[in-house]
Design a protein around this motif. Structure first.
Motif, short mmCIF file in Angstrom:
data_model
loop_
_atom_site.label_atom_id
_atom_site.label_comp_id
_atom_site.label_asym_id
_atom_site.label_seq_id
_atom_site.Cartn_x
_atom_site.Cartn_y
_atom_site.Cartn_z
N ASP A 248 1.41 -6.36 2.83
CA ASP A 248 0.28 -5.43 2.70
C ASP A 248 0.46 -4.19 3.58
O ASP A 248 0.22 -3.07 3.14
CB ASP A 248 -1.04 -6.14 3.03
CG ASP A 248 -0.94 -7.06 4.23
OD1 ASP A 248 0.06 -6.97 4.97
OD2 ASP A 248 -1.86 -7.88 4.44
N ASN A 386 -1.20 -6.23 -4.71
CA ASN A 386 -1.22 -5.07 -3.84
C ASN A 386 -0.87 -3.80 -4.60
O ASN A 386 -1.50 -2.74 -4.41
CB ASN A 386 -0.23 -5.25 -2.68
CG ASN A 386 -0.81 -6.09 -1.55
OD1 ASN A 386 -2.01 -6.23 -1.43
ND2 ASN A 386 0.06 -6.65 -0.73
N ALA A 398 -6.26 -4.45 0.21
CA ALA A 398 -5.15 -5.34 0.59
C ALA A 398 -5.66 -6.60 1.28
O ALA A 398 -5.06 -7.67 1.15
CB ALA A 398 -4.19 -4.59 1.52
#
Length: 489
Positions: A248, A386, A398
C-alpha cells in the motif's frame, strides 16, 4: 512497601529457570526495541518534512522485501534446525559462514541486476539511487545479525542479546536524530537511512569477523544446496506477507505522492503498540494451542479463545476511538488526516490475530504448502484492489483494501485449518465460529461507524467509557484465561 515488593520479585527471579528468565528478557528486549522505535516516530515526523518522511516510509517497505530476497530468511529454518542436531561448535560456525556466503552472493547478484539499469529500477522503487545503494549495503549485513540473534535465543543467552539489541536500537535513534538535524531539507530521508545502515554495518561487521575466526574459513559451500532446497519454496509465502503489509505504501507513493505516503505511514506507526500486544498474545497462545491439540483438549481451545478474541476486538475499538489523540502524539497537524486510516488498520489487527491463531493449527499439522497458497492469494488481491481503489478514492482507500485482504487471509486460513483438522482428527470444531463470525461482523461494522465519531468528541468519549466498562466487567474471565495460557506454557 516498594522495598518489600522488590525483594519478593528478586527472590522469585532467582528461582526462575534459565528458560523462564530467557523468555522474560527476550520479551523485554522486543518491547524495548519497539518502544524506542515508537517513541522516536514523533521526533522524526516533526524534524523531517512530510515528503522526506514519505520517502523514508517507502524505503522501509522495500528493505523488508530485499532482505527476504537477499537473505532468504536462512535463520528461520535450516539454521535453527541444525543448531539442535549439531554437537560440534565449530561445525555450527561453519554452517553460519556458509549461509552468510550464500546470502552475500545472492544479494550481490541482485545488486548487479540493479546496476545494469538503475534508472529503470529507481522509477519502480520510487526512491533515489543513493538510498537504494544504502539499502543494498544494509542487506549485506542483516543476515549475520539474524543468525547471531537466533543462536543467542536458542542457547538462552539473554544477557548478551539484550545488551546488543538495546545498543543497536539506541545508536540507531541517536544517530538518526543527529544526522537528520544536520542534513538539509532535501537530504533528510538519506540521512535517516544512512544512520540505520551505519549501525547495521557496525554490528554486522563485528559478527562476521567473529564467525570467520571461529570457523577458520571464509568461503564454505557445503550447505548451499540444502539451504536453497529448503528456503526457495518458502519465498512466495514470506514475500506475500511482506507485500500485504508494504504494497500500500509503495503504491500510494507511485500513484499519489510521497506526502500522502507519509500521512498513511504515520497511521501504521501509531498501530505499533496494539500490534505488539497482539504479537505477545499470539506468541503465548501458540504453544498452548499445540499442547491442547496434543492432549485432545479441544473444548479448552474453543472456550478460552473466545475470551482472548473478545479482548483483541475491544483493544481494536479503543485504538480506533483514540485515533485523534494517537495521531497528535505520533505526528503533528500535518498528519491529522491519518486518523481516517486508523479504523481499517485497527480492524486489520483483529483479522491478523485470527489468521495467526488458525495458522498455528496449520503449522502443527505441517500444512506449509497450503499456507503459501492463502498468503499469495491475499497479496495478489491486495495489489489488484490497491490499483483500483487508490486511483479512484485516494490513499485512505488503501487502509480498507488492506482490511479486505486480511479478512480474505483469515477466511482462507480457516478453510486450510478446517481441512487439516478434518484429515487428522475428524469433524472437530476447534473454534467457536459462530462467535468469531459475530465478532468479525461487529468489527467491520464498527470500522465505518467509529470513524464518523471523530467530529463528535463527546459521543466518542462516551463510547470509550462504555468500552472500558465492558472490559472491566469481563476482567475476571480475561485474566483467568491469560493465567491459564501462561500456566500451560
Amino acid at each position: 512497601m516498594l522495598k518489600k515488593y522488590l525483594s519478593e520479585f528478586i527472590t522469585k527471579y532467582k528461582k526462575m529457570s534459565v528458560v523462564t528468565k530467557a523468555a522474560l528478557w527476550f520479551t523485554f528486549a522486543t518491547v524495548l526495541q519497539k518502544g524506542i522505535s515508537f517513541f522516536t516516530v514523533p521526533i522524526f515526523t516533526r524534524i523531517m518534512s512530510t515528503e522526506q518522511y514519505g520517502i523514508f516510509s517507502v524505503y522501509l517497505s522495500w528493505i523488508s522485501v530485499l532482505t527476504i530476497l537477499g537473505g532468504l530468511d536462512f535463520h528461520t529454518c535450516i539454521y535453527i534446525n541444525n543448531l539442535s542436531k549439531m554437537e560440534d561448535e565449530k561445525e555450527k560456525n561453519e554452517l553460519a559462514v556458509s549461509l552468510l556466503d550464500l546470502s552475500f552472493l545472492i544479494t550481490f547478484c541482485w545488486l548487479i541486476v540493479y546496476l545494469i539499469a538503475p534508472s529503470f529500477w529507481n522509477s519502480i522503487l520510487g526512491i533515489p539511487e543513493s538510498i537504494v545503494v544504502l539499502m543494498f549495503l544494509e542487506v549485506f549485513f542483516i543476515p549475520v545479525v539474524n543468525l547471531w540473534s537466533t543462536k543467542q535465543r536458542y542457547n538462552y543467552r539473554y544477557k548478551t542479546l539484550v545488551v546488543w539489541t538495546v545498543g543497536q536500537v539506541f545508536l540507531n535513534a541517536v544517530f538518526g536524530i543527529a544526522f537528520v538535524l544536520l542534513a538539509n531539507t532535501n537530504s533528510q530521508a538519506f540521512a535517516r537511512v544512512f544512520s540505520i545502515a551505519l549501525v547495521q554495518v557496525m554490528f554486522g561487521a563485528i559478527l562476521i569477523v567473529s564467525y570467520i575466526k571461529k570457523a577458520h574459513k571464509i568461503i564454505i559451500t557445503k550447505w548451499w544446496k540444502k539451504a536453497l532446497q529448503l528456503h526457495i519454496p518458502l519465498l512466495p509465502h514470506s514475500l506475500s506477507l511482506t507485500v500485504l503489509s508494504s504494497a500500500d505504501r509503495v503504491m500510494i507513493n507511485s500513484m499519489v505522492g510521497a506526502t500522502e505516503t507519509a500521512i498513511y505511514s504515520v497511521a501504521y506507526s501509531a498501530s505499533m503498540v496494539i500490534n505488539l500486544i497482539k504479537l505477545s498474545i499470539t506468541q503465548a497462545m501458540t504453544p498452548w494451542i499445540y499442547e491442547c491439540i496434543k492432549h485432545k483438549r479441544y473444548d479448552s481451545i474453543r472456550k478460552h479463545c473466545n475470551a482472548v478474541m473478545l479482548l483483541v476486538m475491544l483493544m481494536s475499538f479503543l485504538f480506533i476511538l483514540f485515533a485523534p489523540e494517537l495521531i497528535w502524539i505520533v505526528g503533528s497537524n500535518e498528519y491529522y488526516d491519518a486518523i481516517y486510516v486508523i479504523p481499517p488498520v485497527a480492524a486489520s489487527v483483529f483479522f491478523t490475530f485470527l489468521y495467526s491463531v488458525f495458522s498455528a493449527v496449520e503449522f502443527y499439522y505441517e500444512q506449509t504448502q497450503k499456507i503459501m497458497y492463502a498468503s499469495v492469494g491475499a497479496a495478489i488481491l491486495n495489489i489488484v484492489l490497491n490499483a483500483i481503489f487508490i486511483k479512484a478514492f485516494g490513499y485512505i482507500a488503501a487502509g480498507y483494501t488492506t482490511l479486505a485482504c486480511y479478512l480474505f487471509l483469515s477466511v482462507a486460513h480457516y478453510c486450510v485449518m478446517k481441512k487439516a483438522v478434518k484429515d487428522n482428527i475428524g469433524n472437530v470444531e476447534l473454534f467457536d465460529m459462530k462467535f468469531i463470525l459475530a465478532l468479525g461482523v461487529v468489527v467491520i461494522f464498527s470500522t465505518g461507524l467509529f470513524s464518523l465519531l471523530y467530529s463528535h468528541t463527546a459521543i466518542r468519549y462516551a463510547v470509550i467509557l462504555v468500552s472500558v466498562i465492558g472490559t472491566y466487567l469481563n476482567r475476571n474471565k480475561i485474566i483467568n484465561t491469560m493465567k491459564m495460557v501462561k500456566k500451560k506454557n
